[in-house]
Design an enzyme around this catalytic site. Structure first.
Site, short mmCIF file in Angstrom:
data_model
loop_
_atom_site.label_atom_id
_atom_site.label_comp_id
_atom_site.label_asym_id
_atom_site.label_seq_id
_atom_site.Cartn_x
_atom_site.Cartn_y
_atom_site.Cartn_z
N GLU A 1 25.60 61.63 -98.79
CA GLU A 1 25.70 63.00 -99.28
C GLU A 1 24.93 63.98 -98.39
O GLU A 1 25.33 65.15 -98.28
CB GLU A 1 25.18 63.09 -100.72
CG GLU A 1 26.08 62.45 -101.75
CD GLU A 1 25.80 60.96 -101.96
OE1 GLU A 1 26.45 60.35 -102.83
OE2 GLU A 1 24.92 60.43 -101.24
N PHE B 1 22.49 57.07 -117.62
CA PHE B 1 22.72 56.47 -116.30
C PHE B 1 23.12 57.55 -115.30
O PHE B 1 24.02 58.35 -115.56
CB PHE B 1 23.80 55.39 -116.40
CG PHE B 1 24.15 54.76 -115.08
CD1 PHE B 1 23.23 53.98 -114.40
CD2 PHE B 1 25.39 54.97 -114.51
CE1 PHE B 1 23.54 53.41 -113.18
CE2 PHE B 1 25.72 54.40 -113.29
CZ PHE B 1 24.79 53.61 -112.62
N GLN B 2 22.44 57.58 -114.18
CA GLN B 2 22.68 58.52 -113.09
C GLN B 2 22.59 59.97 -113.56
O GLN B 2 23.33 60.84 -113.11
CB GLN B 2 24.03 58.27 -112.41
CG GLN B 2 24.04 56.97 -111.61
CD GLN B 2 25.24 56.82 -110.70
OE1 GLN B 2 26.30 57.37 -110.96
NE2 GLN B 2 25.07 56.05 -109.63
N LYS C 1 30.76 65.75 -116.89
CA LYS C 1 31.99 64.98 -116.81
C LYS C 1 32.96 65.33 -117.92
O LYS C 1 34.18 65.43 -117.70
CB LYS C 1 31.67 63.48 -116.83
CG LYS C 1 32.88 62.59 -116.61
CD LYS C 1 32.48 61.12 -116.50
CE LYS C 1 33.70 60.25 -116.19
NZ LYS C 1 33.33 58.82 -116.02
N MET D 1 8.18 65.14 -80.36
CA MET D 1 7.31 66.27 -80.64
C MET D 1 6.02 65.82 -81.31
O MET D 1 4.94 66.36 -81.03
CB MET D 1 8.03 67.30 -81.51
CG MET D 1 7.26 68.61 -81.67
SD MET D 1 6.98 69.48 -80.10
CE MET D 1 8.51 70.41 -79.97
#
Length: 642
Positions: free
Chosen positions: A111, A173-174, A223, A539
């Site tokens: 993602e 969940f999630q 959802k 760096m």
């Protein structure tokens, strides 16, 4: 290049305006007005015929759809041509109508890659970038690119799935409160409550992202809302009370700025990324040439003013040119256009440009006076500000002679001559990274788009590639996100498929998001990647050399000593062409070989020396007065000057 507009791309909903209000310029929609009615012709969908009102039959007639169908239809109506994302349980209902949509979906491998790709697409094209993720970890993986877009004012809409409304707050969940998590790093965000409001929310999200000061907007959709039946109608009515970006500056402030610009003896135009966002580069050049004032362009503004122009002093700040740093530091007038006086430019703030009067123009009033007091604050779109400054300065010059800047230019030209950008060849005979990047810019040319990661290679790319045209330099400026380059280059190439796109990456950055090369290979996105492989987190190693007694704690990556990973083999495993270059004699032919490949992504492993450093340098937390031209070499200024 003419920047696309939110109106012509249907990336925002037009608001009705009174006949007395001037039409929007070529880069911005009109400011929203409370109670206005929308008048946006939606973009015609697949096989549809637009009527006299600019809308298709399907858009004029309500359609019975699911919330997910309404979401996809809204994206189509908003003119979205591509989204970057990964499906998952909570967002899965949206992927079913997306299967039949005119919107192209690019399946990324992480993602974070989706978010940076949307950002690169937006930066390269001027359109709104769109990314999609599922709930929980899918959404939280977008946090870094959302923060990156927020810091660099990039128009992006992130759409996330959420657990069903009855489960919100139950640690389902999630589940993650992505709206709460991203509240500090979004311009605005939405948690959609009903399927009926999806078109309005999407239209508002795109309008907010692309107007005023651009920025990321999050749309979180449960959802069950995606699954619920609804009636889709378009266009919706926007309801954004209080959101009225000021485009046109106040005339009195413009006149005062013009008076100062014609009377100052040591003025500087301090140009930031807002000039690019506003599509104001042509006006900037006219203003600079009209006044003869020196120009400095920040890291986010490279290309806004041609590097080769006689009046361009270069980039200011921590790794800016000596002339640019000195110019700001000794100026008696700073005209800041779409810049924000960030710490990388100012150094220690209390010692920055002590004798300068400040004119600060920005579309975001919150930036004016935030870090440095503005003697003349100007709120407005950079394009309008610059156009009105041109008119006001012209009037001032007609009324009285402008100040003579000859002595000022003599000082600056002397510094440019004594302290030009340059580098020393490595004493151990290894390949110079600066030489690699310089030749890359010369061979690929000014029409290519260059996308940098973060670190030494980013600074070298900003210094040794000549940016003659706007929108040819993309990087993560404010957040400094390692892993930005590869997915952002992918997004830029999708948006500009006929343009050569080079990602200039470090071996550390490259290992964070190189999985998106698989996406590029499978989706037919032939970007080119130059990995500046010095075997270290470069760096960080430079700082350890300078400030930590050469104690190299956890900065060696093993890409030199062990060749783990072998970047050529890794590239081939990811479906790309892999090349390697280890000496100066092979640099040109290796780059030219990569340029000749147009049907696959290419990765070049440039094995360079580990001891090269970025100079000039103003150490963090110190004054710009303490700029170092090279290690142990401080520019020789007159004692009464600095």
């Amino acid at each position: 290049m003419t920047r696309p507009t939110p109106e012509t791309l249907a990336h925002s909903v037009r608001r009705a305006r009174p006949a007395t209000e001037p039409a929007a310029d070529a880069d911005h929609a009109p400011a929203p007005r409370p109670g206005a009615t929308p008048a946006t012709p939606a973009v015609a969908g697949r096989g549809a015929t637009a009527g006299a009102d600019g809308r298709t039959v399907a858009e004029r007639q309500p359609a019975q759809l699911s919330g997910a169908g309404s979401l996809v239809r809204s994206l189509e109506a908003l003119g979205v041509d591509v989204v970057f994302g990964i499906p998952g349980g909570a967002i899965l209902p949206a992927y079913d109508p997306l299967y039949d949509s005119t919107v192209r979906h690019i399946l990324v491998r992480h993602e974070q890659g989706a978010g940076h790709a949307a950002t690169g697409y937006a930066q390269a094209t001027g359109k709104v970038g769109v990314c999609i993720a599922t709930s929980g970890p899918g959404a939280t993986n977008l946090v870094t690119p959302i923060a990156d877009a927020y810091m660099d004012s990039v128009a992006m809409v992130a759409i996330t799935g959420q657990v069903a409304r009855p489960s919100i707050g139950t640690d389902a969940f999630q589940e993650a409160d992505i709206q709460g998590i991203t509240l500090p790093i979004t311009k605005h965000n939405f948690l959609v409550q009903t399927a009926d409001e999806i078109p309005q929310v999407l239209a508002e999200a795109f309008h907010l992202a692309s107007t005023g000061r651009p920025g990321p907007v999050l749309v979180d959709i449960p959802k069950d809302v995606l699954q619920a039946p609804t009636t889709f109608t378009w266009p919706p009515t926007l309801d954004l009370p209080g959101y009225r970006p000021t485009l046109h500056p106040h005339g009195k402030q413009i006149r005062e700025a013009a008076r100062l610009m014609t009377s100052a003896r040591r003025p500087v135009l301090y140009v930031g990324g807002g000039v690019l966002k506003a599509g104001a580069t042509e006006g900037l050049r006219r203003l600079a040439e009209l006044t003869g004032i020196p120009v400095v362009t920040t890291l986010m503004a490279l290309g806004a003013f041609p590097d080769s122009h006689r009046q361009h002093l270069g980039m200011p700040g921590m790794h800016g040119t000596v002339a640019a740093v000195y110019g700001l530091q000794k100026s008696d007038l700073i005209v800041a256009l779409g810049a924000r006086f960030d710490d990388r430019v100012t150094g220690r703030l209390d010692s920055f440009a002590p004798d300068a009067t400040v004119v600060h123009a920005d579309i975001d009033p919150a930036e004016i006076g935030k870090n440095r007091h503005a003697d003349v604050p100007i709120v407005g779109d950079a394009r309008h500000v610059i156009d009105e400054l041109i008119a006001a300065v012209t009037a001032e010059q007609a009324a009285r002679p402008a100040a003579d800047l000859a002595d000022w230019w003599n000082q600056l030209d002397d510094l440019r001559g004594r302290y030009p950008l340059g580098y020393e060849e490595p004493a151990d005979g290894t390949l110079s990274p600066q030489y690699v990047i310089k030749r890359l810019g010369e061979i690929a040319g000014p029409d290519a788009v260059y996308v940098a990661g973060v670190g030494q290679h980013q600074m070298w790319a900003s210094q040794f590639i000549s940016y003659e045209k706007p929108y040819t330099w993309l990087n993560s400026g404010g957040l400094g996100t390692m892993g930005y380059a590869v997915p952002a280059a992918m997004g830029a190439k999708v948006g500009k498929p006929d343009t050569t796109v080079w990602a200039v990456d470090g071996d550390g950055c490259f290992q964070m998001t190189n999985q998106e090369l698989a996406t590029c290979a499978l989706e037919g996105i032939p970007i080119k990647v130059a990995v500046i492989n010095n075997g270290n987190l470069g760096m960080v190693r430079q700082w350890q050399t300078l400030f930590y007694g050469e104690r190299y704690s956890n900065t060696e990556l093993g890409t030199h000593k062990h060749r783990i990973p072998d970047f050529v083999k890794l590239a081939e495993a990811l479906g790309c062409v892999g090349l390697r270059c280890e000496n100066a004699a092979d640099v040109d032919k290796t780059i030219e070989a990569a340029m000749a490949i147009t049907d696959a992504p290419v990765v070049i492993d440039f094995v360079v020396g580990k001891d090269a450093m970025v100079w000039p340098m103003v150490a963090a937390g110190t004054s710009n007065d303490e700029i170092m031209f090279a290690r142990g070499v401080r520019p020789a200024f007159d004692e009464d000057e600095l």
